[in-house]
Design a protein around this motif. Structure first.
Motif, short mmCIF file in Angstrom:
data_model
loop_
_atom_site.label_atom_id
_atom_site.label_comp_id
_atom_site.label_asym_id
_atom_site.label_seq_id
_atom_site.Cartn_x
_atom_site.Cartn_y
_atom_site.Cartn_z
N UNK A 102 -10.07 -9.12 -14.55
CA UNK A 102 -10.43 -7.80 -14.02
C UNK A 102 -10.14 -7.71 -12.53
N UNK A 103 -10.47 -8.77 -11.79
CA UNK A 103 -10.20 -8.79 -10.35
C UNK A 103 -8.71 -8.63 -10.08
N UNK A 104 -7.88 -9.36 -10.81
CA UNK A 104 -6.43 -9.29 -10.60
C UNK A 104 -5.88 -7.91 -10.95
N UNK A 105 -6.33 -7.36 -12.08
CA UNK A 105 -5.82 -6.06 -12.52
C UNK A 105 -6.23 -4.96 -11.55
N UNK A 106 -7.49 -4.97 -11.11
CA UNK A 106 -7.95 -3.92 -10.19
C UNK A 106 -7.31 -4.07 -8.81
N UNK A 107 -7.04 -5.29 -8.39
CA UNK A 107 -6.36 -5.48 -7.10
C UNK A 107 -4.99 -4.83 -7.12
N UNK A 108 -4.27 -4.99 -8.25
CA UNK A 108 -2.95 -4.37 -8.39
C UNK A 108 -3.08 -2.86 -8.57
N UNK A 109 -3.95 -2.44 -9.47
CA UNK A 109 -4.08 -1.02 -9.79
C UNK A 109 -4.55 -0.20 -8.59
N UNK A 110 -5.52 -0.70 -7.83
CA UNK A 110 -6.06 0.03 -6.68
C UNK A 110 -5.28 -0.25 -5.38
N UNK A 111 -4.17 -0.97 -5.51
CA UNK A 111 -3.22 -1.20 -4.41
C UNK A 111 -3.90 -1.80 -3.18
N UNK A 112 -4.71 -2.79 -3.41
CA UNK A 112 -5.47 -3.39 -2.32
C UNK A 112 -4.59 -4.07 -1.28
N UNK A 113 -3.46 -4.64 -1.71
CA UNK A 113 -2.55 -5.27 -0.74
C UNK A 113 -2.05 -4.23 0.27
N UNK A 114 -1.64 -3.08 -0.24
CA UNK A 114 -1.14 -1.99 0.62
C UNK A 114 -2.25 -1.48 1.54
N UNK A 115 -3.44 -1.30 0.99
CA UNK A 115 -4.55 -0.80 1.80
C UNK A 115 -4.92 -1.77 2.92
N UNK A 116 -4.87 -3.06 2.62
CA UNK A 116 -5.16 -4.05 3.65
C UNK A 116 -4.12 -4.02 4.76
N UNK A 117 -2.86 -3.78 4.40
CA UNK A 117 -1.80 -3.72 5.40
C UNK A 117 -1.98 -2.55 6.36
N UNK A 118 -2.61 -1.47 5.90
CA UNK A 118 -2.79 -0.29 6.73
C UNK A 118 -3.74 -0.55 7.90
N UNK A 119 -4.52 -1.59 7.81
CA UNK A 119 -5.45 -1.90 8.90
C UNK A 119 -4.72 -2.31 10.18
N UNK A 120 -3.50 -2.81 10.02
CA UNK A 120 -2.74 -3.24 11.20
C UNK A 120 -2.33 -2.06 12.06
N UNK A 121 -2.27 -0.85 11.45
CA UNK A 121 -1.81 0.35 12.13
C UNK A 121 -2.65 0.83 13.29
N UNK A 122 -3.91 1.19 13.14
CA UNK A 122 -4.54 1.46 11.85
C UNK A 122 -4.12 2.83 11.31
N UNK A 123 -4.09 2.95 9.98
CA UNK A 123 -3.68 4.19 9.34
C UNK A 123 -4.73 4.60 8.32
N UNK A 124 -5.00 5.91 8.26
CA UNK A 124 -5.97 6.43 7.29
C UNK A 124 -5.19 7.30 6.31
N UNK A 125 -4.84 6.78 5.12
CA UNK A 125 -4.02 7.57 4.19
C UNK A 125 -4.83 8.67 3.52
N UNK A 126 -4.14 9.71 3.12
CA UNK A 126 -4.78 10.80 2.38
C UNK A 126 -4.01 11.05 1.09
N UNK A 127 -4.66 11.72 0.17
CA UNK A 127 -4.00 12.09 -1.08
C UNK A 127 -3.69 10.93 -2.00
N UNK A 128 -4.45 9.84 -1.86
CA UNK A 128 -4.21 8.65 -2.70
C UNK A 128 -4.82 8.87 -4.09
#
Length: 310
Positions: A102-128
């Motif tokens: 479940x952890x692996x599937x939700x990490x992929x499905x909820x795009x956690x890798x991408x969201x973590x990368x946005x912290x370097x910006x920092x960027x606040x995405x909308x419309x996800x």
């Protein structure tokens, strides 16, 4: 009453023997070094006992694996064929496997890798939007653990189906079997979870041919055995975009060598063979029950067919 041999390769077997004695004080549980009369060994509870030792116990009535898999036992060419082999059947392990997948599937499905990368910006995405209706989970292997995972995925609102070598009928779950069924399952799975036993027929089953059938951007989860995966084919599938990510808990060589390219590949989620850890307390309950069954002339729970390998 005979001796209960307890052996854990690369670890201290004493705590396991002590837990057996705690739950069943009448048992004479010993580690390998404490067995002074091989003829007294009645049951061997083992994880990777050195090959050739099983045959030295002439009165052995059961070989009990300390894991859900038994390939480490069946790989011994000198194993006495007449002695039954059992795998662990423990609800604790089922829950643990469900949590890990479940952890692996939700990490992929909820795009956690991408969201973590946005912290370097920092960027606040909308419309996800995370489209749960598009997640289709295919489970390879429909034993105790595979069925638990498939039902858990359905409980999360995902579509789920399963595949096994021979036909199975499971209420509420679409079941496939055989070569045609495998191709059909892969083509309809945006997530493929491998929980197969490792046999001559399943070795290398996670390969380029199978990946090419899956929808672009899919996830592979291997919690079976490292021998199921053709590693070079996985890297190629990730590079092409056929797979977006892979979650690997098992490897051909364990521990994974320090210079292995998987360590540096952020598309691969790595865990050190902990997807379904064994709990000494709950697993020992299963061991004690199988010892009782063997002594009563009853078949053990988790009895496997050596010809099939599971």
């Amino acid at each position: 009453m005979g001796v209960i041999l307890v052996h854990v390769a690369g670890d201290d077997s004493a705590p396991w023997a002590e837990e057996l004695k705690r739950q069943a004080p009448e048992l004479d549980a010993r580690g390998l070094d404490a067995v002074d009369d091989p003829a007294a060994v009645e049951v061997a509870i083992t994880w990777k006992l050195p090959h050739g030792l099983y045959r030295g116990f002439p009165n052995l009535k059961l070989i009990q694996s300390m894991a859900a898999g038994v390939d480490h036992i069946l790989a011994d060419p000198q194993r006495p064929a007449q002695v039954p082999v059992a795998r662990v059947v423990d609800p604790w392990m089922g829950r643990s496997m469900v949590h890990h997948v479940t952890l692996a599937v939700l990490r992929w499905h909820r795009r956690m890798d991408w969201l973590e990368e946005l912290r370097a910006g920092p960027t606040w995405p909308t419309g996800v939007v995370f489209d749960a209706d598009a997640v289709r989970v295919g489970v390879l292997g429909l034993g105790h653990l595979g069925q638990a995972v498939a039902k858990a995925m359905q409980g999360l609102g995902f579509q789920a189906a399963g595949w096994s070598r021979s036909p199975k009928s499971i209420d509420g779950l679409a079941c496939h079997h055989g070569p045609d069924g495998l191709r059909e399952l892969a083509a309809g799975s945006s997530v493929l979870v491998c929980l197969l036993p490792l046999t001559g027929e399943t070795a290398g089953i996670l390969n380029a041919g199978l990946f090419e059938l899956m929808p672009p951007g899919s996830l592979l989860v291997n919690v079976g055995r490292g021998g199921h995966l053709v590693e070079a084919d996985l890297t190629a599938a990730l590079d092409s975009g056929r797979l977006a990510a892979a979650a690997l808990d098992v490897f051909g060589t364990e521990p994974l060598p320090k210079d292995h390219p998987f360590w540096a590949d952020r598309r691969i989620y790595l865990t050190p063979h902990i997807a379904s850890e064994i709990n000494p307390v709950t697993a020992t309950r299963a061991f004690v029950e199988n010892i009782r069954r063997v002594r009563a002339g009853e078949p053990p729970i988790g009895l496997i067919d050596p010809a099939k390998g599971y």
